[in-house]
Design a protein around this motif. Structure first.
Motif, PDB file in Angstrom:
ATOM      1  N   LEU A 344      32.313  67.859  31.406  1.00  0.00           N
ATOM      2  CA  LEU A 344      32.068  69.306  31.409  1.00  0.00           C
ATOM      3  C   LEU A 344      31.156  69.719  32.567  1.00  0.00           C
ATOM      4  O   LEU A 344      31.389  70.741  33.219  1.00  0.00           O
ATOM      5  N   ALA A 345      30.134  68.913  32.806  1.00  0.00           N
ATOM      6  CA  ALA A 345      29.187  69.252  33.875  1.00  0.00           C
ATOM      7  C   ALA A 345      29.915  69.293  35.222  1.00  0.00           C
ATOM      8  O   ALA A 345      29.666  70.172  36.058  1.00  0.00           O
ATOM      9  N   LEU A 346      30.817  68.354  35.404  1.00  0.00           N
ATOM     10  CA  LEU A 346      31.607  68.332  36.634  1.00  0.00           C
ATOM     11  C   LEU A 346      32.488  69.583  36.729  1.00  0.00           C
ATOM     12  O   LEU A 346      32.599  70.208  37.795  1.00  0.00           O
ATOM     13  N   THR A 347      33.075  69.979  35.613  1.00  0.00           N
ATOM     14  CA  THR A 347      33.922  71.179  35.595  1.00  0.00           C
ATOM     15  C   THR A 347      33.096  72.424  35.934  1.00  0.00           C
ATOM     16  O   THR A 347      33.557  73.303  36.673  1.00  0.00           O
ATOM     17  N   VAL A 348      31.884  72.481  35.396  1.00  0.00           N
ATOM     18  CA  VAL A 348      31.023  73.644  35.684  1.00  0.00           C
ATOM     19  C   VAL A 348      30.762  73.737  37.187  1.00  0.00           C
ATOM     20  O   VAL A 348      30.886  74.804  37.795  1.00  0.00           O
ATOM     21  N   VAL A 349      30.394  72.600  37.769  1.00  0.00           N
ATOM     22  CA  VAL A 349      30.043  72.625  39.198  1.00  0.00           C
ATOM     23  C   VAL A 349      31.273  72.991  40.037  1.00  0.00           C
ATOM     24  O   VAL A 349      31.173  73.744  41.010  1.00  0.00           O
ATOM     25  N   MET A 350      32.445  72.514  39.625  1.00  0.00           N
ATOM     26  CA  MET A 350      33.673  72.869  40.348  1.00  0.00           C
ATOM     27  C   MET A 350      33.933  74.368  40.268  1.00  0.00           C
ATOM     28  O   MET A 350      34.285  74.997  41.264  1.00  0.00           O
ATOM     29  N   SER A 351      33.748  74.939  39.094  1.00  0.00           N
ATOM     30  CA  SER A 351      33.956  76.387  38.948  1.00  0.00           C
ATOM     31  C   SER A 351      32.955  77.155  39.800  1.00  0.00           C
ATOM     32  O   SER A 351      33.297  78.161  40.436  1.00  0.00           O
ATOM     33  N   ALA A 352      31.718  76.658  39.819  1.00  0.00           N
ATOM     34  CA  ALA A 352      30.678  77.324  40.620  1.00  0.00           C
ATOM     35  C   ALA A 352      31.042  77.258  42.099  1.00  0.00           C
ATOM     36  O   ALA A 352      30.857  78.228  42.841  1.00  0.00           O
ATOM     37  N   MET A 353      31.589  76.135  42.520  1.00  0.00           N
ATOM     38  CA  MET A 353      31.976  76.010  43.918  1.00  0.00           C
ATOM     39  C   MET A 353      33.110  76.976  44.248  1.00  0.00           C
ATOM     40  O   MET A 353      33.112  77.637  45.285  1.00  0.00           O
ATOM     41  N   ARG A 354      34.053  77.090  43.339  1.00  0.00           N
ATOM     42  CA  ARG A 354      35.176  77.991  43.594  1.00  0.00           C
ATOM     43  C   ARG A 354      34.711  79.443  43.636  1.00  0.00           C
ATOM     44  O   ARG A 354      35.261  80.263  44.365  1.00  0.00           O
ATOM     45  N   ALA A 355      33.677  79.743  42.873  1.00  0.00           N
ATOM     46  CA  ALA A 355      33.120  81.101  42.928  1.00  0.00           C
ATOM     47  C   ALA A 355      32.580  81.396  44.324  1.00  0.00           C
ATOM     48  O   ALA A 355      32.652  82.520  44.812  1.00  0.00           O
ATOM     49  N   CYS A 356      32.042  80.386  44.972  1.00  0.00           N
ATOM     50  CA  CYS A 356      31.441  80.590  46.303  1.00  0.00           C
ATOM     51  C   CYS A 356      32.464  80.435  47.419  1.00  0.00           C
ATOM     52  O   CYS A 356      32.164  80.778  48.573  1.00  0.00           O
ATOM     53  N   GLY A 357      33.623  79.875  47.112  1.00  0.00           N
ATOM     54  CA  GLY A 357      34.656  79.720  48.142  1.00  0.00           C
ATOM     55  C   GLY A 357      34.164  78.878  49.304  1.00  0.00           C
ATOM     56  O   GLY A 357      33.465  77.875  49.114  1.00  0.00           O
ATOM     57  N   LEU A 358      34.485  79.329  50.502  1.00  0.00           N
ATOM     58  CA  LEU A 358      34.130  78.551  51.689  1.00  0.00           C
ATOM     59  C   LEU A 358      32.616  78.368  51.818  1.00  0.00           C
ATOM     60  O   LEU A 358      32.135  77.316  52.246  1.00  0.00           O
ATOM     61  N   ALA A 359      31.874  79.388  51.387  1.00  0.00           N
ATOM     62  CA  ALA A 359      30.402  79.286  51.474  1.00  0.00           C
ATOM     63  C   ALA A 359      29.899  78.131  50.613  1.00  0.00           C
ATOM     64  O   ALA A 359      28.876  77.506  50.920  1.00  0.00           O
ATOM     65  N   GLY A 360      30.604  77.833  49.536  1.00  0.00           N
ATOM     66  CA  GLY A 360      30.229  76.702  48.689  1.00  0.00           C
ATOM     67  C   GLY A 360      30.731  75.387  49.234  1.00  0.00           C
ATOM     68  O   GLY A 360      30.091  74.351  49.072  1.00  0.00           O
ATOM     69  N   TYR A 361      31.855  75.449  49.901  1.00  0.00           N
ATOM     70  CA  TYR A 361      32.465  74.226  50.435  1.00  0.00           C
ATOM     71  C   TYR A 361      31.723  73.717  51.664  1.00  0.00           C
ATOM     72  O   TYR A 361      31.698  72.523  51.945  1.00  0.00           O
ATOM     73  N   ARG A 362      31.094  74.648  52.393  1.00  0.00           N
ATOM     74  CA  ARG A 362      30.346  74.261  53.594  1.00  0.00           C
ATOM     75  C   ARG A 362      29.175  73.360  53.223  1.00  0.00           C
ATOM     76  O   ARG A 362      28.612  73.471  52.144  1.00  0.00           O
ATOM     77  N   ASN A 363      28.804  72.511  54.153  1.00  0.00           N
ATOM     78  CA  ASN A 363      27.602  71.706  53.925  1.00  0.00           C
ATOM     79  C   ASN A 363      26.341  72.440  54.342  1.00  0.00           C
ATOM     80  O   ASN A 363      25.240  72.038  53.983  1.00  0.00           O
ATOM     81  N   ASP A 364      26.514  73.525  55.133  1.00  0.00           N
ATOM     82  CA  ASP A 364      25.329  74.290  55.536  1.00  0.00           C
ATOM     83  C   ASP A 364      25.355  75.649  54.821  1.00  0.00           C
ATOM     84  O   ASP A 364      26.310  75.989  54.147  1.00  0.00           O
ATOM     85  N   GLY A 365      24.278  76.374  54.985  1.00  0.00           N
ATOM     86  CA  GLY A 365      24.220  77.722  54.388  1.00  0.00           C
ATOM     87  C   GLY A 365      23.608  77.698  52.999  1.00  0.00           C
ATOM     88  O   GLY A 365      23.555  76.662  52.333  1.00  0.00           O
ATOM     89  N   GLU A 366      23.177  78.902  52.580  1.00  0.00           N
ATOM     90  CA  GLU A 366      22.391  78.983  51.339  1.00  0.00           C
ATOM     91  C   GLU A 366      23.223  78.768  50.071  1.00  0.00           C
ATOM     92  O   GLU A 366      22.686  78.551  48.998  1.00  0.00           O
ATOM     93  N   PHE A 367      24.589  78.844  50.192  1.00  0.00           N
ATOM     94  CA  PHE A 367      25.411  78.714  48.987  1.00  0.00           C
ATOM     95  C   PHE A 367      26.176  77.398  48.924  1.00  0.00           C
ATOM     96  O   PHE A 367      27.098  77.256  48.119  1.00  0.00           O
ATOM     97  N   THR A 368      25.809  76.446  49.756  1.00  0.00           N
ATOM     98  CA  THR A 368      26.510  75.157  49.730  1.00  0.00           C
ATOM     99  C   THR A 368      26.429  74.506  48.347  1.00  0.00           C
ATOM    100  O   THR A 368      25.388  74.539  47.693  1.00  0.00           O
ATOM    101  N   MET A 369      27.536  73.930  47.924  1.00  0.00           N
ATOM    102  CA  MET A 369      27.594  73.261  46.612  1.00  0.00           C
ATOM    103  C   MET A 369      27.670  71.747  46.784  1.00  0.00           C
ATOM    104  O   MET A 369      27.808  71.011  45.805  1.00  0.00           O
ATOM    105  N   GLY A 370      27.607  71.300  48.045  1.00  0.00           N
ATOM    106  CA  GLY A 370      27.847  69.885  48.334  1.00  0.00           C
ATOM    107  C   GLY A 370      26.993  68.930  47.508  1.00  0.00           C
ATOM    108  O   GLY A 370      27.493  67.993  46.887  1.00  0.00           O
TER     109      GLY A 370
END
Ligand SMILES: Cc1cc2nc3c(=O)[nH]c(=O)nc-3n(C[C@H](O)[C@H](O)[C@H](O)COP(=O)(O)OP(=O)(O)OC[C@H]3O[C@@H](n4cnc5c(N)ncnc54)[C@H](O)[C@@H]3O)c2cc1C
Length: 408
Positions: A344-370
């Motif tokens: 479940l924890a993994l699913t939550v983080v995946m959903s959070a990353m998808r909410a941020c889109g590219l900003a979450g996928y990036r390794n830099d920036g304030e919304f990185t989910m890496g």
């Protein structure tokens, strides 16, 4: 729930809230340590280094000895207190939270199964007063995920013991003040006839055999070592590991780890929330399409929280009875908590990353989910879910599904 609910100690009369020595403001103390952990989390991850600042802050807040009974200088805290602290730390720095959680799992084993052995009680007193950090060694050899099987045996000569173990993963081994390890009881014991041994730094040497360059949880520094130890026979806990495992080690590990993972998930949700808020502000208050993923992440986080709370209630309700956690349905519940919480924890983080889109996928920036994502990927393999589920197959066949909902 019986009258002893909330106590972690089998050995001692349970500490009630009003019996614990002040200050009990565990959350405030955890938040203070978490603020330090958050400041250094990125660097800890990048350098794969021990989170020394966070650990010093936890020590300064005197959180390492909180499970030790008050009569031995600790705070007689409840598992619920540890669960909250793991959660708070998890949102700041996953490695720091996991170090804390693993230490508390070992401490739970020591406090619940020392049965008055003087050496063991002195150790607890030292952990509380000196804020010692204890590591864990269960994984052994090349295929060491089976915690209920040991290769290396305790060698006993009079009142002395020795151990030579291929400890293929010991988190923060070089930074700990002691190690609590499983071992075969003796040279002629079978692999599952195990004991638990508490070792202090001057009892052992560590020769590094493997590094720790991993996707996530990089600050746990979980290297492999040859562990060679000598000590006193009293350092072997008096109870068979089989019982320590079923009554404390497995349920408490699953509870405390799940709490740390929940904290990571909550940290990711908080970051996604900031992203969506910023996007909504930029478009004059209109919700961006990604808001749906944030809502889904929040739903999943609430489900995760409920799972951990339910596991906590189950443990509290049954753990003060020496055989309380024996029933198959309770063993299944505590094992499935680990499987469920990690997925479940993994699913939550995946959903959070998808909410941020590219900003979450990036390794830099304030919304990185890496970092959240890499850290949480450790959860399903930390005692592999496949192994837990395969081990449960027989019990699932043997036991009826729960007959009701309100009982733990
Ligand atoms: C962050 C982190 C910190 C750790 N810290 C420590 C520590 O401090 N001390 C310590 O002793 N250990 C530690 N470990 C190791 C941990 O306890 C486990 O030993 C380890 O995670 C097992 O990993 P594994 O996937 O190789 O497991 P294994 O269980 O050995 O599994 C290997 C593979 O076999 C599969 N598999 C295994 N059994 C079955 C089965 N019955 N049915 C089907 N498939 C199966 C799994 O899916 C997996 O693909 C740590 C691990 C992590 C990730």
């Amino acid at each position: 729930m019986n009258s002893q609910a909330g106590s972690l100690s089998l050995d001692d009369r349970p500490a009630r809230q009003d019996e614990r020595s002040p200050p009990h403001d565990f959350i405030a103390r955890a938040r203070a340590a978490a603020a330090v952990a958050a400041t250094h989390a990125e660097n800890v991850d990048r350098e794969a280094r021990f989170p020394r600042e966070a650990i010093e802050a936890i020590r300064a807040e005197r959180l390492f000895g909180l499970l030790v009974p008050t009569r031995l200088g600790g705070e007689g805290a409840r598992p619920a207190d540890v669960v909250d602290i793991c959660y708070v730390l998890g949102g700041a720095c996953a490695s720091s939270a996991m170090v804390f959680a693993m230490h508390q799992v070992k401490l739970a084993c020591l406090t619940r199964h020392a049965h008055g052995v003087v050496w063991q009680e002195q150790l607890q007193r030292r952990i509380a007063t000196e804020q010692l950090l204890m590591a864990s060694s269960t994984t052994e050899g090349a295929a060491g995920g089976n915690i209920r099987s040991s290769e290396a045996a305790v060698q006993t000569s009079g009142s002395r013991i020795a151990l030579d173990r291929n400890a293929s993963v010991i988190s923060y081994g070089e930074h700990a003040d002691g190690i609590v390890t499983t071992a075969r009881r003796s040279e002629d014991a079978g692999p599952s006839d195990q004991v638990l041994v508490a070792l202090l730094k001057d009892n052992y040497t560590l020769e590094r055999t493997q590094g720790w360059d991993t996707l996530g949880m990089r600050g746990t520094c979980s290297q492999g070592y040859r562990l060679r130890a000598e000590g006193d026979a009293a350092q072997v806990l008096p109870e068979a590991y089989e019982r320590i495992h079923s009554q404390t080690m497995a349920p408490v590990a699953h509870l405390f780890w799940s709490s740390a993972w929940s904290g990571i998930a909550a940290g990711a949700v908080q970051r996604a929330r900031s992203f969506v808020r910023k996007a909504a502000r930029a478009s004059g208050g209109q919700m961006p399409p990604a808001a749906a993923h944030l809502t889904r992440a929040r739903v999943q986080l609430e489900t995760l929280r409920s799972a951990v709370q339910s596991g906590l209630r189950t443990f509290e309700a049954h753990s003060s009875d020496p055989n309380g956690l024996d029933p198959v349905n309770l063993q299944l519940a505590m094992n499935f908590l680990k499987v469920e919480a990690s997925e479940l924890a993994l699913t939550v983080v995946m959903s959070a990353m998808r909410a941020c889109g590219l900003a979450g996928y990036r390794n830099d920036g304030e919304f990185t989910m890496g970092r959240y994502l890499r850290d949480i990927l450790s959860a399903p393999i930390m005692i592999n879910n496949d192994r837990i589920l395969a081990n449960a197959e027989g019990s699932v066949l043997m036991s009826d599904p729960p007959a009701g909902l309100s009982q733990t």
